[in-house]
Design an enzyme around this catalytic site. Structure first.
Site, PDB file in Angstrom:
ATOM      1  N   LEU A 280    -128.180  40.679  69.893  1.00  0.00           N
ATOM      2  CA  LEU A 280    -127.615  41.653  69.331  1.00  0.00           C
ATOM      3  C   LEU A 280    -126.298  42.285  69.784  1.00  0.00           C
ATOM      4  O   LEU A 280    -125.959  42.064  71.109  1.00  0.00           O
ATOM      5  CB  LEU A 280    -128.593  42.919  69.642  1.00  0.00           C
ATOM      6  CG  LEU A 280    -129.934  42.620  68.861  1.00  0.00           C
ATOM      7  CD1 LEU A 280    -131.051  43.536  69.448  1.00  0.00           C
ATOM      8  CD2 LEU A 280    -129.988  42.845  67.337  1.00  0.00           C
ATOM      9  N   PRO A 281    -125.448  43.459  69.324  1.00  0.00           N
ATOM     10  CA  PRO A 281    -124.191  43.652  69.584  1.00  0.00           C
ATOM     11  C   PRO A 281    -124.109  44.084  71.093  1.00  0.00           C
ATOM     12  O   PRO A 281    -123.226  43.782  72.064  1.00  0.00           O
ATOM     13  CB  PRO A 281    -123.484  44.751  68.822  1.00  0.00           C
ATOM     14  CG  PRO A 281    -124.434  44.336  67.737  1.00  0.00           C
ATOM     15  CD  PRO A 281    -125.718  43.828  68.025  1.00  0.00           C
TER      16      PRO A 281
ATOM     17  N   LYS B 155    -122.546  37.062  83.644  1.00  0.00           N
ATOM     18  CA  LYS B 155    -121.994  37.025  82.470  1.00  0.00           C
ATOM     19  C   LYS B 155    -120.741  37.940  82.297  1.00  0.00           C
ATOM     20  O   LYS B 155    -119.396  37.721  81.792  1.00  0.00           O
ATOM     21  CB  LYS B 155    -122.877  37.237  81.406  1.00  0.00           C
ATOM     22  CG  LYS B 155    -122.232  37.643  79.880  1.00  0.00           C
ATOM     23  CD  LYS B 155    -121.441  36.616  79.401  1.00  0.00           C
ATOM     24  CE  LYS B 155    -121.128  36.952  77.704  1.00  0.00           C
ATOM     25  NZ  LYS B 155    -120.099  35.681  77.520  1.00  0.00           N
TER      26      LYS B 155
ATOM     27  N   THR C 227    -124.961  40.664  75.197  1.00  0.00           N
ATOM     28  CA  THR C 227    -124.403  40.750  76.713  1.00  0.00           C
ATOM     29  C   THR C 227    -124.332  42.122  76.666  1.00  0.00           C
ATOM     30  O   THR C 227    -124.014  43.057  75.768  1.00  0.00           O
ATOM     31  CB  THR C 227    -122.734  40.418  76.526  1.00  0.00           C
ATOM     32  OG1 THR C 227    -122.695  38.924  76.294  1.00  0.00           O
ATOM     33  CG2 THR C 227    -122.136  40.684  77.805  1.00  0.00           C
TER      34      THR C 227
ATOM     35  N   LYS D  54    -115.886  45.869  74.849  1.00  0.00           N
ATOM     36  CA  LYS D  54    -117.299  46.414  75.472  1.00  0.00           C
ATOM     37  C   LYS D  54    -117.640  45.862  76.872  1.00  0.00           C
ATOM     38  O   LYS D  54    -117.838  46.372  77.737  1.00  0.00           O
ATOM     39  CB  LYS D  54    -118.329  46.023  74.512  1.00  0.00           C
ATOM     40  CG  LYS D  54    -119.934  46.220  74.973  1.00  0.00           C
ATOM     41  CD  LYS D  54    -120.908  45.610  74.147  1.00  0.00           C
ATOM     42  CE  LYS D  54    -120.694  43.927  74.629  1.00  0.00           C
ATOM     43  NZ  LYS D  54    -121.902  43.081  74.274  1.00  0.00           N
TER      44      LYS D  54
HETATM   45  P1  NAD Z   1    -122.201  40.325  65.743  1.00  0.00           P
HETATM   46  O1  NAD Z   1    -121.765  41.687  65.629  1.00  0.00           O
HETATM   47  O2  NAD Z   1    -121.449  39.106  64.823  1.00  0.00           O
HETATM   48  O3  NAD Z   1    -123.758  40.141  65.260  1.00  0.00           O
HETATM   49  C1  NAD Z   1    -124.714  40.861  65.799  1.00  0.00           C
HETATM   50  C2  NAD Z   1    -125.768  41.031  64.669  1.00  0.00           C
HETATM   51  O4  NAD Z   1    -126.964  42.089  65.030  1.00  0.00           O
HETATM   52  C3  NAD Z   1    -125.547  41.637  63.321  1.00  0.00           C
HETATM   53  O5  NAD Z   1    -125.668  40.575  62.500  1.00  0.00           O
HETATM   54  C4  NAD Z   1    -126.076  42.784  63.138  1.00  0.00           C
HETATM   55  O6  NAD Z   1    -126.383  43.038  61.772  1.00  0.00           O
HETATM   56  C5  NAD Z   1    -127.417  42.745  63.881  1.00  0.00           C
HETATM   57  N1  NAD Z   1    -127.967  43.875  64.344  1.00  0.00           N
HETATM   58  C6  NAD Z   1    -127.893  45.098  64.929  1.00  0.00           C
HETATM   59  N2  NAD Z   1    -128.465  45.876  65.066  1.00  0.00           N
HETATM   60  C7  NAD Z   1    -129.937  45.383  64.782  1.00  0.00           C
HETATM   61  C8  NAD Z   1    -131.126  45.633  64.846  1.00  0.00           C
HETATM   62  N3  NAD Z   1    -131.502  46.889  65.047  1.00  0.00           N
HETATM   63  N4  NAD Z   1    -131.933  44.722  64.188  1.00  0.00           N
HETATM   64  C9  NAD Z   1    -131.702  43.439  63.743  1.00  0.00           C
HETATM   65  N5  NAD Z   1    -130.402  43.057  63.683  1.00  0.00           N
HETATM   66  C10 NAD Z   1    -129.407  43.987  64.142  1.00  0.00           C
HETATM   67  O7  NAD Z   1    -122.093  39.913  67.231  1.00  0.00           O
HETATM   68  P2  NAD Z   1    -121.980  38.536  67.803  1.00  0.00           P
HETATM   69  O8  NAD Z   1    -120.746  38.020  67.842  1.00  0.00           O
HETATM   70  O9  NAD Z   1    -122.888  37.541  67.294  1.00  0.00           O
HETATM   71  O10 NAD Z   1    -122.514  38.856  69.429  1.00  0.00           O
HETATM   72  C11 NAD Z   1    -123.725  39.159  69.708  1.00  0.00           C
HETATM   73  C12 NAD Z   1    -123.855  39.389  71.260  1.00  0.00           C
HETATM   74  O11 NAD Z   1    -123.237  38.069  71.913  1.00  0.00           O
HETATM   75  C13 NAD Z   1    -122.930  40.439  71.838  1.00  0.00           C
HETATM   76  O12 NAD Z   1    -123.348  41.220  73.210  1.00  0.00           O
HETATM   77  C14 NAD Z   1    -121.638  39.803  72.341  1.00  0.00           C
HETATM   78  O13 NAD Z   1    -121.080  40.611  73.354  1.00  0.00           O
HETATM   79  C15 NAD Z   1    -122.315  38.330  72.595  1.00  0.00           C
HETATM   80  N6  NAD Z   1    -121.267  37.498  72.631  1.00  0.00           N
HETATM   81  C16 NAD Z   1    -120.404  36.794  71.568  1.00  0.00           C
HETATM   82  C17 NAD Z   1    -119.728  35.843  71.722  1.00  0.00           C
HETATM   83  C18 NAD Z   1    -118.971  35.531  70.442  1.00  0.00           C
HETATM   84  O14 NAD Z   1    -117.995  34.510  70.661  1.00  0.00           O
HETATM   85  N7  NAD Z   1    -118.910  36.310  69.487  1.00  0.00           N
HETATM   86  C19 NAD Z   1    -119.832  34.903  72.872  1.00  0.00           C
HETATM   87  C20 NAD Z   1    -120.627  35.094  73.847  1.00  0.00           C
HETATM   88  C21 NAD Z   1    -121.568  36.624  73.846  1.00  0.00           C
END
Ligand code: NAD
Length: 295
Positions: free
Chosen positions: A65-66, A171, A96, A246
């Site tokens: 999740l975000p 992380k 994260t 963030k």
């Molecule tokens: P994103 O915003 O693309 O995806 C998050 C998903 O969570 C969305 O599809 C959203 O609809 C869903 N969501 C939110 N609240 C929800 C709920 N209550 N129930 C069900 N689904 C819900 O984010 P991301 O890029 O996939 O990143 C996710 C996590 O991973 C973050 O914490 C980010 O910091 C971390 N991260 C991201 C990357 C990257 O390259 N994108 C790399 C490493 C870590």
């Protein structure tokens, strides 16, 4: 085959869940975005109307999740998943979030007899798609050993950093360093180009010299230098500026709490915050290059 529920199918969670399906696991998915769910169902996952319904009968629940508020909303409170899951369920949060938020969720989970680990990832969307992510885990050794075979379906390097919250500490240290490297790389490229150098030639020189780093090797921020990276598709997709901001905020808050000095991290946080404030929050974080190269 394990019965796994995957919640949060965004840029990272989508391909991670997809790899579990490909690895032959019995995967049920849930996301607030119907399009994201449909994509996974098309690949062979099951779904349900809510996170709770999706988690019914699961041996393992994984969330991606975000931010911390989303993780708390899904897990905590009377309607949260931790109150509904049977004792013994393995719960893995790969988002994260702040170490103290992860410790708070872990405490409630442990009280309820659930096996929880924080397992944030590194490796970006490319690593999520290729199944080569690095997982950085915090929790009991026995829970880590239980989670490892499942995580191996999505990643290549699986680390146990220490007790609950340690995965998140490692992380945010890593991402603070990444932000500093990306801003520094962008700055160096902009200076070279200002002097008439070809950014591709300069990148190659620095890769083979003492300035070589991950941004230059696999994620070049200058448009057109490297194929397949966000910089070469107008900074779309990838790791959003808002998410990097963030993470830098998490590092900053953590440093304040621990009376640690992070002058470079604080500067990086300000640069990314400024960039986000100029309407770039939904671009990939390598777009920090634009701060040094006004178009
Ligand atoms: P994103 O915003 O693309 O995806 C998050 C998903 O969570 C969305 O599809 C959203 O609809 C869903 N969501 C939110 N609240 C929800 C709920 N209550 N129930 C069900 N689904 C819900 O984010 P991301 O890029 O996939 O990143 C996710 C996590 O991973 C973050 O914490 C980010 O910091 C971390 N991260 C991201 C990357 C990257 O390259 N994108 C790399 C490493 C870590």
């Amino acid at each position: 085959m394990a019965k796994i529920t995957f919640i949060g199918l965004g840029n990272m969670g989508g391909p991670m869940a997809s790899n579990l399906v490909k690895a032959g696991q019995d995967v049920t998915v849930f996301d607030l975005s119907k399009a994201a769910v449909e994509a996974l169902v098309g690949e062979g996952a099951k779904t349900a109307d809510s996170a709770e319904a999706a988690a019914q009968g699961a041996e393992c629940v994984i969330t991606m999740l975000p931010a911390g508020k989303h993780v708390e909303a899904v897990y905590l409170g009377d309607d949260g998943l931790l109150a509904k899951l049977p004792a013994g369920t393995l719960v893995i949060d790969s988002s994260t979030i702040a170490p103290e938020t992860a410790r708070g969720v872990a405490e409630v989970a442990t009280d309820k007899g659930l096996d929880f680990i924080d397992a944030p990832v590194s490796g970006g969307v490319g690593g999520a798609k290729a199944g080569t992510l690095t997982f950085i885990c915090g929790g009991e050794e026995s829970t880590f050993n239980r989670a490892k075979p499942i995580l191996e379906g999505m990643g290549k390097n699986i680390f146990h950093a220490g007790p609950h919250g340690s995965g998140q500490v490692a992380k945010i240290c890593n991402n603070m360093l990444l932000a500093i490297l990306m801003a520094g790389t962008s700055e160096a490229l902009a200076l070279g180009v200002r002097n008439g150098l070809d950014p591709a030639v300069l990148s190659e020189i620095m890769k083979q010299s003492s300035g070589g780093n991950w941004a230059l090797n696999v994620y070049n921020p200058w448009p057109g230098v490297m194929e397949g990276v966000p910089a070469s598709r107008d900074y779309q997709g990838g790791f959003l500026v808002n998410l990097m901001t963030k993470d830098l905020g998490l590092a900053f808050d953590n440093a304040v709490k621990n009376q640690a000095s992070i002058p470079m991290g604080a500067l990086a946080r300000n640069l990314f915050q400024l960039h986000a404030g100029q309407g770039n929050g939904e671009l990939d974080f390598s777009s920090i290059q634009r701060l040094y190269k006004p178009e």
